[in-house]
Design an enzyme around this catalytic site. Structure first.
Site, PDB file in Angstrom:
ATOM      1  N   GLU A  90      -3.857  10.223   1.987  1.00  0.00           N
ATOM      2  CA  GLU A  90      -5.038  11.040   1.728  1.00  0.00           C
ATOM      3  C   GLU A  90      -5.572  10.906   0.307  1.00  0.00           C
ATOM      4  O   GLU A  90      -6.593  11.496  -0.015  1.00  0.00           O
ATOM      5  CB  GLU A  90      -4.702  12.508   2.015  1.00  0.00           C
ATOM      6  CG  GLU A  90      -4.367  12.738   3.473  1.00  0.00           C
ATOM      7  CD  GLU A  90      -3.980  14.183   3.751  1.00  0.00           C
ATOM      8  OE1 GLU A  90      -4.110  15.031   2.849  1.00  0.00           O
ATOM      9  OE2 GLU A  90      -3.557  14.449   4.879  1.00  0.00           O
ATOM     10  N   HIS A  93      -3.841   6.746  -4.160  1.00  0.00           N
ATOM     11  CA  HIS A  93      -2.576   6.115  -4.513  1.00  0.00           C
ATOM     12  C   HIS A  93      -2.386   4.778  -3.789  1.00  0.00           C
ATOM     13  O   HIS A  93      -1.944   3.793  -4.372  1.00  0.00           O
ATOM     14  CB  HIS A  93      -1.416   7.072  -4.213  1.00  0.00           C
ATOM     15  CG  HIS A  93      -0.098   6.592  -4.705  1.00  0.00           C
ATOM     16  ND1 HIS A  93       0.869   6.122  -3.853  1.00  0.00           N
ATOM     17  CD2 HIS A  93       0.410   6.497  -5.951  1.00  0.00           C
ATOM     18  CE1 HIS A  93       1.928   5.755  -4.559  1.00  0.00           C
ATOM     19  NE2 HIS A  93       1.673   5.968  -5.835  1.00  0.00           N
ATOM     20  N   PHE A 118       3.617 -13.108  -0.785  1.00  0.00           N
ATOM     21  CA  PHE A 118       3.201 -11.714  -0.632  1.00  0.00           C
ATOM     22  C   PHE A 118       3.365 -11.286   0.814  1.00  0.00           C
ATOM     23  O   PHE A 118       2.504 -11.516   1.653  1.00  0.00           O
ATOM     24  CB  PHE A 118       1.742 -11.573  -1.077  1.00  0.00           C
ATOM     25  CG  PHE A 118       1.280 -10.162  -1.197  1.00  0.00           C
ATOM     26  CD1 PHE A 118       1.642  -9.397  -2.285  1.00  0.00           C
ATOM     27  CD2 PHE A 118       0.459  -9.606  -0.233  1.00  0.00           C
ATOM     28  CE1 PHE A 118       1.202  -8.080  -2.425  1.00  0.00           C
ATOM     29  CE2 PHE A 118       0.010  -8.290  -0.357  1.00  0.00           C
ATOM     30  CZ  PHE A 118       0.383  -7.537  -1.450  1.00  0.00           C
TER      31      PHE A 118
END
Length: 161
Positions: A90, A93, A118
């Site tokens: 939410e 981050h 990756f």
């Protein structure tokens, strides 16, 4: 007119004899352990000994590059596989962790000469992460390990020219 070419390795995906390390995030471990399973399966299915792969666990996706860089600098590894899972929440981050991980891991190969692939999932939902870590041909850990093997063999061929 064609210029000089690098002779391709006899088996560009062979894991036999490669010194590999997998750096694995513990955050979202249900997903990342499945990615690790895929990476180790790639090594086995390409003629390598998965028991010889060094596995290093780190707290989260941002820590992958620090451990991978230390392993690259050690001179003991032909390629590194970075595995993690960042799932949108939410807040912002997710964005910062994803961007930080991709940029930091992306610098390792060019700066050290040791490929660091990756294998970090950046997904919108846990369902997407589950799908990309299944024990089948969609496993991102498997694909990251195959890319690491191919890059290690390519660099080996370049260095031998």
């Amino acid at each position: 007119m064609q210029g000089a070419q690098i002779s391709p390795p006899a088996d560009p995906l062979s894991a036999d004899g490669l010194r590999l390390a997998c750096i694995v995030s513990r955050f979202n471990s249900r997903i990342t352990e499945r990615l690790l399973g895929g990476a180790l399966e790639a090594v086995r299915s390409h003629g390598g000994d998965s028991s010889g792969v060094l596995v290093v666990h780190v707290p989260g996706a941002l820590e992958l590059a620090t451990a991978a860089r230390a392993l690259a600098d050690s001179g003991r590894y032909d390629a590194l596989v970075c595995l993690g899972a960042v799932i949108r929440g939410e807040t912002d981050h997710y964005r910062w962790v994803s961007e930080g991980a991709v940029h930091a891991i992306g610098r390792i190969g060019p700066e050290t000469g040791v490929p660091a692939t990756f294998g970090v999932l950046t997904c919108e939902t846990p369902v997407q992460a589950e799908a990309r870590s299944e024990a089948d041909d969609s496993n991102a850990g498997y694909h990251a390990a195959v890319a690491a093997m191919e890059m290690a063999r390519l660099l080996e061929a370049i260095r031998s020219q």
